[in-house]
Scaffold this active site. Structure first.
Site, PDB file in Angstrom:
ATOM      1  N   LYS A  23       0.153   4.252  -0.369  1.00 55.84           N
ATOM      2  CA  LYS A  23      -0.494   5.451   0.189  1.00 55.84           C
ATOM      3  C   LYS A  23      -0.221   6.653  -0.722  1.00 55.84           C
ATOM      4  O   LYS A  23      -0.080   6.474  -1.931  1.00 55.84           O
ATOM      5  CB  LYS A  23      -0.048   5.679   1.635  1.00 55.84           C
ATOM      6  CG  LYS A  23      -0.222   4.399   2.468  1.00 55.84           C
ATOM      7  CD  LYS A  23      -0.166   4.603   3.942  1.00 55.84           C
ATOM      8  CE  LYS A  23      -0.334   3.249   4.627  1.00 55.84           C
ATOM      9  NZ  LYS A  23      -0.360   3.331   6.073  1.00 55.84           N
ATOM     10  N   GLY A  72       2.660  -1.263   4.259  1.00 53.75           N
ATOM     11  CA  GLY A  72       2.730   0.164   3.942  1.00 53.75           C
ATOM     12  C   GLY A  72       4.165   0.590   3.719  1.00 53.75           C
ATOM     13  O   GLY A  72       4.735   0.420   2.637  1.00 53.75           O
ATOM     14  N   GLY A  73       4.799   1.139   4.756  1.00 53.13           N
ATOM     15  CA  GLY A  73       6.156   1.688   4.664  1.00 53.13           C
ATOM     16  C   GLY A  73       7.147   0.790   3.945  1.00 53.13           C
ATOM     17  O   GLY A  73       7.883   1.239   3.060  1.00 53.13           O
ATOM     18  N   HIS A  93      -9.807   0.794   4.850  1.00 53.56           N
ATOM     19  CA  HIS A  93      -8.543   1.104   5.540  1.00 53.56           C
ATOM     20  C   HIS A  93      -8.813   2.087   6.680  1.00 53.56           C
ATOM     21  O   HIS A  93      -9.627   3.004   6.544  1.00 53.56           O
ATOM     22  CB  HIS A  93      -7.528   1.697   4.549  1.00 53.56           C
ATOM     23  CG  HIS A  93      -6.151   1.745   5.114  1.00 53.56           C
ATOM     24  ND1 HIS A  93      -5.757   2.722   5.999  1.00 53.56           N
ATOM     25  CD2 HIS A  93      -5.087   0.911   4.967  1.00 53.56           C
ATOM     26  CE1 HIS A  93      -4.505   2.477   6.365  1.00 53.56           C
ATOM     27  NE2 HIS A  93      -4.073   1.395   5.747  1.00 53.56           N
ATOM     28  N   ASN A 137       0.869  -1.173   0.000  1.00 53.96           N
ATOM     29  CA  ASN A 137       0.000   0.000   0.000  1.00 53.96           C
ATOM     30  C   ASN A 137       0.912   1.231   0.000  1.00 53.96           C
ATOM     31  O   ASN A 137       1.472   1.589   1.033  1.00 53.96           O
ATOM     32  CB  ASN A 137      -0.893  -0.034   1.255  1.00 53.96           C
ATOM     33  CG  ASN A 137      -1.769   1.201   1.392  1.00 53.96           C
ATOM     34  OD1 ASN A 137      -1.832   2.039   0.493  1.00 53.96           O
ATOM     35  ND2 ASN A 137      -2.445   1.319   2.534  1.00 53.96           N
ATOM     36  N   SER A 145       3.048  -2.136  10.446  1.00 56.44           N
ATOM     37  CA  SER A 145       4.489  -2.223  10.710  1.00 56.44           C
ATOM     38  C   SER A 145       5.058  -3.616  10.442  1.00 56.44           C
ATOM     39  O   SER A 145       5.963  -4.062  11.143  1.00 56.44           O
ATOM     40  CB  SER A 145       4.812  -1.757  12.134  1.00 56.44           C
ATOM     41  OG  SER A 145       4.429  -0.398  12.298  1.00 56.44           O
ATOM     42  N   GLY A 167       2.081   2.207  10.761  1.00 52.95           N
ATOM     43  CA  GLY A 167       3.040   3.295  10.623  1.00 52.95           C
ATOM     44  C   GLY A 167       3.685   3.717  11.935  1.00 52.95           C
ATOM     45  O   GLY A 167       4.327   4.761  12.002  1.00 52.95           O
ATOM     46  N   GLU A 185      -7.233   4.553   7.756  1.00 57.38           N
ATOM     47  CA  GLU A 185      -7.014   5.976   7.442  1.00 57.38           C
ATOM     48  C   GLU A 185      -8.238   6.561   6.735  1.00 57.38           C
ATOM     49  O   GLU A 185      -8.602   7.717   6.954  1.00 57.38           O
ATOM     50  CB  GLU A 185      -5.739   6.125   6.579  1.00 57.38           C
ATOM     51  CG  GLU A 185      -4.488   5.890   7.420  1.00 57.38           C
ATOM     52  CD  GLU A 185      -3.260   5.436   6.646  1.00 57.38           C
ATOM     53  OE1 GLU A 185      -3.229   5.548   5.405  1.00 57.38           O
ATOM     54  OE2 GLU A 185      -2.317   4.948   7.297  1.00 57.38           O
ATOM     55  N   GLU A 216      -5.674  -5.080  10.363  1.00 58.79           N
ATOM     56  CA  GLU A 216      -4.676  -4.038  10.581  1.00 58.79           C
ATOM     57  C   GLU A 216      -4.987  -3.299  11.873  1.00 58.79           C
ATOM     58  O   GLU A 216      -5.818  -2.380  11.882  1.00 58.79           O
ATOM     59  CB  GLU A 216      -4.705  -3.040   9.413  1.00 58.79           C
ATOM     60  CG  GLU A 216      -4.335  -3.635   8.079  1.00 58.79           C
ATOM     61  CD  GLU A 216      -3.745  -2.570   7.153  1.00 58.79           C
ATOM     62  OE1 GLU A 216      -2.628  -2.762   6.673  1.00 58.79           O
ATOM     63  OE2 GLU A 216      -4.406  -1.537   6.932  1.00 58.79           O
TER      64      GLU A 216
HETATM   65  P1  PGA Z   1       2.531   0.200   7.630  1.00 53.48           P
HETATM   66  O1  PGA Z   1       1.108   0.420   6.932  1.00 53.48           O
HETATM   67  O2  PGA Z   1       3.083  -1.106   7.088  1.00 53.48           O
HETATM   68  O3  PGA Z   1       3.364   1.381   7.200  1.00 53.48           O
HETATM   69  O4  PGA Z   1       2.315   0.143   9.088  1.00 53.48           O
HETATM   70  C1  PGA Z   1       0.226  -0.649   6.685  1.00 53.48           C
HETATM   71  C2  PGA Z   1      -1.053  -0.132   6.071  1.00 53.48           C
HETATM   72  O5  PGA Z   1      -1.519   0.943   6.462  1.00 53.48           O
HETATM   73  O6  PGA Z   1      -1.650  -0.783   5.194  1.00 53.48           O
END
Ligand code: PGA
Length: 257
Positions: free
Chosen positions: A14, A240-241, A101, A12, A219, A179, A103, A173
């Site tokens: 983002k 994500g990251g 998600h 992802n 994470s 994050g 967010e 998640e």
């Molecule tokens: P993250 O994000 O791996 O940076 O924690 C995961 C996500 O929001 O899908």
């Protein structure tokens, strides 16, 4: 041999990377996937909407990596300036879309009514949704996280037909892990994944529950992926990251080699 389910690793991105950066990262991931992975895992990159069509063109028929969107609008078409529909995303050649998600739930006030419409449109238009659920830190500390997850699942899945559900990918998640560098321990994640599978079993049937891929996100990185993915009910990750670095993303996917 614990699983017959499909293992998946979805990135992802983002709201990161300009188009040129996105294309070059995708090429790296795609080449590494061809050279280093053995086809035991499905790879998906969920990119910004502006990148979808160029990425699909770049991927062509050669790339083992699929392309998904991070969002669609909850109406099918019309006067919604600035929005993009499920049909428009599908017409780019993208195959997946993230729905629910945390967010989007938190910053764009997406509630169950909106999320249900998005799921229905994604499925109608031929996109495969990656439907996310997860509790906040407060909910975890309060101890009712399994109830929170049950509600998030039931308010959507109870309105979906079993044949549509076959195309749904689920993702757990925990909001407190996204994050933040705080990962759920393998045991914490497994507890919730097992619970999700039981809920799917009771909404549909145990065969569908057994087939369904449930990804962990929050994470997840190349250091912790192995222990997480070794859990009985964890079928991959939503990253994500670490999906912004080709080497890290491929190392995570390699856990399934
Ligand atoms: P993250 O994000 O791996 O940076 O924690 C995961 C996500 O929001 O899908």
């Amino acid at each position: 041999m614990k699983k017959v389910r499909k293992n998946r690793v979805a990135g992802n991105w983002k709201m990161n990377l300009n188009l040129q950066e996105g294309l070059s990262l995708f090429s790296e991931i795609s080449n590494m996937a061809k050279d280093e992975l053995r086809g035991a895992q499905e790879l998906i990159i969920c990119a910004p909407l502006s990148h979808l069509y160029p990425l699909v063109q770049l991927a062509g028929k050669q790339s083992p990596v699929k392309i998904g969107a991070q969002n669609i609008h909850h109406e099918a078409a019309g006067a919604y300036t600035g929005e993009v529909s499920a049909a428009q995303v599908y017409s780019t050649g993208a195959t997946h879309v993230i729905v629910g998600h945390s967010e989007r739930r938190a910053y764009f006030q997406e509630d169950e009514f909106i999320l249900f419409k998005k799921m229905a449109l994604a499925l109608q238009q031929g996109l495969q949704p990656i439907f996310c659920v997860g509790e906040t830190l407060e909910q975890r500390e309060f101890g009712d996280y399994l109830k929170v997850i049950t509600k998030q699942l039931r308010e959507i899945l109870e309105h979906i037909s079993p044949s549509d559900f076959e195309r749904v990918i689920l993702a757990y998640e925990p909001v407190w892990a996204i994050g933040t560098g705080l990962t759920a321990s393998p045991e914490q994640a497994q507890e919730v994944h097992r619970h999700i599978r039981e809920q799917v079993g009771s909404i549909f049937d145990y065969h569908l529950a057994d087939q369904c891929s449930i990804l962990y996100g929050g994470s997840c990185n190349k250091e912790n992926a192995k222990d997480l993915f070794a859990q009985k009910d964890i079928d991959g990750g939503l990253i994500g990251g670490a999906s912004l670095k080709s080497r890290d993303f491929i190392e995570i996917a390699k856990v399934f080699n």
